[in-house]
Structures are given as structure tokens and as C-alpha cells.
Design a protein around this motif. Structure first.
Motif, short mmCIF file in Angstrom:
data_model
loop_
_atom_site.label_atom_id
_atom_site.label_comp_id
_atom_site.label_asym_id
_atom_site.label_seq_id
_atom_site.Cartn_x
_atom_site.Cartn_y
_atom_site.Cartn_z
N LEU A 1 0.83 -1.21 0.00
CA LEU A 1 0.00 0.00 0.00
C LEU A 1 0.86 1.26 0.00
O LEU A 1 0.53 2.25 -0.67
CB LEU A 1 -0.93 0.00 1.22
N LEU A 2 1.96 1.23 0.74
CA LEU A 2 2.83 2.40 0.81
C LEU A 2 3.58 2.65 -0.49
O LEU A 2 4.04 3.76 -0.75
CB LEU A 2 3.83 2.24 1.96
N CYS A 3 3.68 1.60 -1.32
CA CYS A 3 4.42 1.72 -2.58
C CYS A 3 3.53 2.10 -3.76
O CYS A 3 4.02 2.33 -4.87
CB CYS A 3 5.13 0.40 -2.90
N ILE A 4 2.22 2.16 -3.55
CA ILE A 4 1.31 2.46 -4.64
C ILE A 4 1.62 3.80 -5.31
O ILE A 4 1.49 3.95 -6.53
CB ILE A 4 -0.16 2.44 -4.15
N ASP A 5 2.05 4.78 -4.51
CA ASP A 5 2.35 6.10 -5.08
C ASP A 5 3.72 6.16 -5.74
O ASP A 5 4.15 7.21 -6.21
CB ASP A 5 2.23 7.19 -4.02
#
Length: 325
Positions: free
Chosen positions: A121-125
Motif C-alpha cells: 500500500l505504501l508503494c502504490i504512489d
């Protein structure tokens, strides 16, 4: 290939050897110092050993991060989690069913899944920032606190490392003993891990450039296997001694630390751009293996066919890196 080209590969392999040997000394001395000082076994199992066994992965990823090589920093951490399950559990379970004798396994497995999900989730951006790093470190802290409380409540199930002999191997010739010898071995082990990591990072980058292979793939395969050697060797040793259950707990803990502590700390010092391949390929295989480990471990045993399935998925993953990605 000329002599300088060959030297690069020699130094890369030498770096992996230094990391492996240094980690061995580092762990032994850390446990010895802790036990000599009277630190409770629960604290040793929850902190000292956990930090020491992930020293190779941490050092390689941290050095890669501050050097501006995010692919190597993230690839090594993620690749190590995949390698740990695929090799240290999958291939070992093929030889003999593994008993999961850890009352806290289910909660630890959930924290492992939480770690993987949080990273995704933290890597989605497309970037792991220092804020993301703090979130990962919060999960790491939760894991460490739970592990400590679980081992304190059930001390007979805590890590039980025998106190290393003062005089073994090359240290038999050193005119020191007790704390003094522990300190020397600790420093020597840390120095080898750091030096080995430097050689692996620098020469790994050069090898990737020479072969035209992305740094990320080199990090997800060769480097991750190299830095995971302590866990793999532990699993093999546990198998030979008939106590494979030790390897499962070690792998779960190592994987949580690989994701939360290593990437959490690294991102505090440098922003880590996330390669699109990680999102579309590597994270998917990582989560598949995490889920399978949690499901199989919930039944308190990992059978030979389950180990075979894990091993096959790992092999498919590695082949896919070079064929499909």
C-alpha cells in the motif's frame, strides 16, 4: 573477459563470503555478550538474535539506499523474504515434514501479512518516503513488543542458543577470553559484514551493467540469496539436527524485519523510488508465499507436498524474472 572483469566477479563472491562469516561471528558474539550480562532469554530471542541475523540484508540495503540505488535496496529486502520461504522452508520441507512448534506462530504470521500489505500500500504512489518508513517501523515495533511478551510468557519456547565456546576456530589462538574475546569477535564480525556488503553492492552494480541485467533482478536473485545465507544455513542445520521447527520461527521473524526494519530505516535516510516491476510481479509472489506460509503453518505442520508447492512457486518466480519480466 579480461583480468579486471574476472576480478569483479571474484570480489562479488568474496563479499558474500565475508557477509556469511561475519554474520556468524556477529550472532555468536551478540548472544554470548547478552547471556554473560544476564539479559533474560526472552529479550535475547526478541531483539539481539533478530537484529544480528538480519545484519547482512540490512547493511546491503542501507548502503544501496544511501548510494542512490533504490532498486537494489528494495530488491534485496523483498528478494530475501521470497528466498527465505522458497529455499529455507520450501526445499527443506520437501525432505521432511516440518512441525511448527510455536504457540505464537499465528499472530506472528498475521504480523508478517500486515507487513507485506503495508509495504504494498505504501508503494502504490511509487515512492517510499520517510513518513512511510515511520509506518513500517511502527509495524516493526509492534512485532518486537509482541515477540518479547510472547517469549516472556512462554520462556521455554524462546530462542535457546547455546553459549558459544570461548576458544573455537581461529579465535583459539587469541590470548583473550570472556567479555574481551566477545568484544573482539563482535567488532570483527560487524567489520566483515560491512566490508562484504560494500563489495557486494559495488560489484553487483557493475556486474548488472556488464550483463545488461537490471540491478533490481540481480538484487532479487543473487544478492538476496547471498544475504539470506545465514537463514538458509540455519534451516539446513536445523534439518540435520531433526529440529526443523526452529527454521520456521526464524524465517517469519527475519521476513518481518526485512520489510519493516530494513526498508523503514533506509527510507529515513533516502527516498526510495519504487520500480513498477515490484508492484506488478515481485510483490505478488511475495504475498502468495506469505499467505501460503500462514495457511500451512496454521495447521502446525508443513508437509512435503506443501513444501514442494512453495519450492515450485519460487522456481517459477526466478525463471519469470529472466524470461517474462
Amino acid at each position: 573477459m579480461d583480468l579486471s572483469g574476472i576480478l569483479i566477479y571474484v570480489l562479488f563472491i568474496f563479499g558474500l563470503v565475508l557477509i556469511t562469516k561475519g554474520a556468524d561471528w556477529f550472532v555468536d558474539s551478540a548472544v554470548s555478550i547478552s547471556k554473560r550480562s544476564g539479559i533474560p532469554k526472552a529479550v535475547i530471542g526478541a531483539t539481539i538474535v533478530s537484529f544480528a541475523t538480519t545484519a547482512p540484508e540490512f547493511t546491503v540495503s542501507f548502503m544501496a539506499a544511501i548510494s542512490g540505488h533504490a532498486d537494489m535496496a528494495i530488491g534485496n529486502a523483498v528478494g530475501s523474504t521470497i528466498c527465505n520461504i522458497g529455499i529455507a522452508i520450501g526445499f527443506i520441507a520437501i525432505l521432511k515434514t516440518i512441525t511448527v512448534d510455536d504457540k505464537a506462530f499465528n499472530v506472528k504470521a498475521l504480523l508478517l501479512l500486515l507487513s507485506g500489505a503495508a509495504l504494498f500500500l505504501l508503494c502504490i504512489d511509487g515512492m517510499i518516503t520517510w513518513v512511510d518508513g515511520l509506518i513500517l517501523l511502527a509495524v516493526f515495533a509492534a512485532y518486537m513488543v509482541y515477540t518479547y511478551l510472547a517469549q516472556k510468557k512462554n520462556p521455554e519456547g524462546a530462542a535457546s542458543c547455546e553459549l558459544p565456546d570461548d576458544k573455537t576456530g581461529i579465535w583459539a589462538k587469541v590470548p583473550l577470553s570472556g567479555y574481551k574475546l566477545d568484544a573482539v569477535v563482535f567488532i570483527a564480525g560487524a567489520a566483515l559484514v560491512i566490508l562484504g556488503s560494500k563489495l557486494v553492492v559495488d560489484n553487483g552494480i557493475t556486474i548488472a551493467q556488464q550483463l545488461g541485467i537490471p540491478e533490481l533482478i540481480i538484487s532479487l536473485t543473487v544478492i538476496s540469496v547471498g544475504t539470506s545465507l545465514p537463514e538458509i544455513v540455519t534451516a539446513i542445520t536445523s534439518y540435520k539436527k531433526g529440529c526443523q521447527e526452529l527454521s520456521v520461527g526464524n524465517i517469519v521473524g527475519a521476513n518481518v524485519l526485512d520489510i519493516t526494519m530494513i526498508l523503514g530505516v533506509s527510507s529515513l535516510f533516502a527516498k526510495l523510488p519504487v520500480n513498477s516491476q515490484l508492484m506488478s510481479y515481485d510483490f505478488i509472489f511475495m504475498m502468495i508465499l506469505f499467505v501460503l506460509l500462514a495457511i500451512f503453518g496454521y495447521k502446525k505442520r508443513i508437509t512435503r507436498w506443501q513444501g514442494g508447492l512453495i519450492a515450485v512457486i519460487y522456481v517459477i518466480y526466478v525463471i519469470g524474472l529472466f524470461v517474462w519480466v
